[in-house]
Design an enzyme around this catalytic site. Structure first.
Site, mmCIF file in Angstrom:
data_model
loop_
_atom_site.group_PDB
_atom_site.id
_atom_site.type_symbol
_atom_site.label_atom_id
_atom_site.label_comp_id
_atom_site.label_asym_id
_atom_site.label_seq_id
_atom_site.Cartn_x
_atom_site.Cartn_y
_atom_site.Cartn_z
ATOM 1 N N HIS A 179 -30.977 36.726 4.046
ATOM 2 C CA HIS A 179 -29.989 36.668 2.969
ATOM 3 C C HIS A 179 -28.857 35.706 3.298
ATOM 4 C CE1 HIS A 179 -31.807 40.082 0.753
ATOM 5 N NE2 HIS A 179 -32.299 40.295 1.961
ATOM 6 N N GLU B 270 -29.874 25.227 27.987
ATOM 7 C CA GLU B 270 -29.352 24.625 29.219
ATOM 8 C C GLU B 270 -30.470 24.009 30.055
ATOM 9 O OE1 GLU B 270 -25.250 26.717 30.397
ATOM 10 O OE2 GLU B 270 -26.711 26.868 31.996
ATOM 11 N N LYS C 41 -15.307 20.990 31.403
ATOM 12 C CA LYS C 41 -14.473 21.570 32.460
ATOM 13 C C LYS C 41 -13.496 20.522 32.986
ATOM 14 C CE LYS C 41 -17.925 24.784 34.277
ATOM 15 N NZ LYS C 41 -18.767 25.096 35.417
HETATM 16 O O1 PA5 Z 1 -27.180 29.010 34.048
HETATM 17 C C1 PA5 Z 1 -26.183 28.651 34.648
HETATM 18 O O2 PA5 Z 1 -26.223 28.167 35.798
HETATM 19 C C2 PA5 Z 1 -24.801 28.795 34.018
HETATM 20 O O3 PA5 Z 1 -24.860 29.266 32.718
HETATM 21 C C3 PA5 Z 1 -23.945 29.743 34.820
HETATM 22 O O4 PA5 Z 1 -24.552 31.002 34.844
HETATM 23 C C4 PA5 Z 1 -22.537 29.862 34.226
HETATM 24 O O5 PA5 Z 1 -21.955 28.609 34.088
HETATM 25 C C5 PA5 Z 1 -21.655 30.731 35.120
HETATM 26 O O6 PA5 Z 1 -21.600 30.198 36.404
HETATM 27 P P1 PA5 Z 1 -21.088 31.042 37.639
HETATM 28 O O7 PA5 Z 1 -22.011 32.202 37.818
HETATM 29 O O8 PA5 Z 1 -21.142 30.108 38.801
HETATM 30 O O9 PA5 Z 1 -19.693 31.501 37.317
#
Ligand code: PA5
Length: 446
Positions: free
Chosen positions: A307, A286, A421
């Site tokens: 394996h 990310e 989303k």
């Molecule tokens: O690293 C990030 O920002 C994302 O992976 C969030 O943790 C994830 O989308 C969950 O978001 P939230 O805590 O707002 O529900």
């Protein structure tokens, strides 16, 4: 020092001079990070967090964990992405991937709200039947669909079981200090709340209440974990590549990417590494995968995956490098027994410890993969302790920030996560998405 970078297995692919040539750039991005002048500068709270964390809240987290331990058999942690991966990684790394099956005086811990699977939900609800349950819903934004839906379902279950009053004592909410639907809801309902600091993004939040409450419920020593992270904060603040293995790791990744190594495989030799690898994949995927750039983060557990994926790593497309976590002292020991009949021919291993055998598997694999053209960066972790793990968490967070800046991206945003989303909301008919819905339906009809 809790992590040592061993260069022998990457040296055939990257000359020391190539690393040292990166010093001016590394120093520049280090300065940018510490002066908080780079992209994502509002999300750098994790840098000093191991020293500057909210001490009052820390005490409250420990107190809540004690109450949870006393009042339930099952603790459900609801969250997705950075809101659950860190806690799960730490519990499994330090306790066990089989934590729920161990003999223990702490509650079983299950993770929910990290998928939209009806079967998974049904299974969790049935596990809760006849047992005392507490829940911790974690969402920084407070609006993420997966945890919000799971929270609604578990809240209904708790209210039916304990009544509204009783349920209130069993619901713990970790979210933004002031904003979001979840915060308003928690305030209205009177749930105890914990804070995701404004300047710490989800995937960097394991050492905030996001990770710490579930980790404390499992019985792990929070002071040790934070102490290890703080040791890393101090040790990894020197931009000198000859002294800072965290920065050297970031520099090596950058050089390898420029040599066409577009996939990094995090390698563990212990099943308890599995969820840590998932946390690591999110952190790097990310943070770096944007603007058409980034190293694809993958992971394996050896010798298991030797394996399954071993053939590819040894002999497939040569766009890979491996980062091997070698743990010097796992604290475990299991000798191979002697068998006078020796029908299986294994007496050459009799009396030897599985830890030694595993170490030889790692050594043999390192030589084989290097011979097969796969650079291997080895990171040696001192021990399987909360202190060492705290150190490793901070090591990878800092390396990720430096790597992202070296790559020329903002490591602290995630604009790509929004695309699915938007489509999902439109297809589900969420109010406000009417135009997108019509466009997607036209595409479906094509
Ligand atoms: O690293 C990030 O920002 C994302 O992976 C969030 O943790 C994830 O989308 C969950 O978001 P939230 O805590 O707002 O529900």
């Amino acid at each position: 020092m809790s992590i040592r970078l061993i260069e022998n297995y990457v040296a055939p692919f990257v000359r020391e001079a190539e690393v040292l040539q990166m010093q001016p750039t590394v120093t520049a991005v280090h300065d940018m990070l510490h002066a908080k002048t780079g992209p994502g500068k509002d999300f750098l709270g994790w840098i000093d967090l191991p020293r500057d964390y909210d001490k009052e809240e820390f005490v409250r987290i420990k107190a809540a964990a004690e109450r949870i331990k006393k009042s339930c058999d099952v603790f459900i942690v609801i969250g997705i992405g950075g809101s659950y991966l860190g806690a799960r990684a730490v519990v499994e790394f330090l306790k066990s991937p089989l934590y729920n099956n161990l003999k223990k005086d702490t509650p079983d811990i299950y993770f929910s709200g990290c998928n939209i699977s009806a079967s998974n939900m049904q299974e969790l609800l049935s596990i809760c039947e006849g047992r005392d349950v507490c829940i911790n819903v974690i969402s920084k934004s407070g609006t993420t669909t997966e945890p919000a839906v799971a929270f609604r379902i578990f809240r209904e279950m708790l209210e039916k079981k304990y009544g509204a009053e009783g349920a209130r004592e069993r619901i713990f909410v970790t979210t933004d200090r002031a904003r979001g639907t979840l915060k308003s809801f928690a305030d209205q309902a009177g749930f105890e709340t914990f804070v995701v600091p404004d300047d710490v993004g989800g995937r960097f939040s394991v050492l905030t209440a996001v990770g710490l409450l579930p980790i404390a419920v499992s019985g792990i020593d929070l002071d040790e974990l934070m102490g290890g992270a703080d040791a890393a904060r101090v040790a990894l603040a020197d931009p000198d590549l000859t002294k800072n293995d965290c920065y050297k790791y970031a520099a090596l990744r950058n050089i390898l990417l420029r040599k066409g190594k577009t996939t990094e495989i995090l390698v563990g030799y212990e099943p308890f590494m599995q969820m840590f690898s998932e946390w690591w994949k999110q952190l790097y995927g990310e943070s770096e995968g944007k603007d058409g750039k980034g190293i694809f983060p993958a992971s394996v557990i050896f010798s298991t995956d030797l394996h399954s994926l071993g053939q590819y790593v040894q002999d497939g497309m040569r766009n890979l490098f491996e980062t091997v976590i070698s743990i010097k002292d796992t604290g475990a020991s299991q000798p191979v027994p002697f068998d006078p009949a020796n029908i299986d021919g294994l007496n050459f291993l009799a009396g030897k410890d599985l830890t030694y055998v595993n170490g030889m598997a790692m050594q043999g694999t390192l030589f084989a993969h290097v011979d097969g053209g796969v650079p291997n960066i080895v990171l040696e972790l001192g021990s399987r302790t909360a202190h060492a793990l705290g150190y490793m968490i901070y090591f990878f967070e800092k390396a990720c920030a430096i790597s992202g800046y070296l790559l020329g991206v903002n490591p602290f945003d995630q604009p790509g996560v929004e695309a699915y989303k938007k489509n999902m909301f439109a297809l589900l008919g969420k109010p406000g998405y009417e135009t997108e819905k019509a466009a997607l339906e036209a595409r479906l009809a094509e």
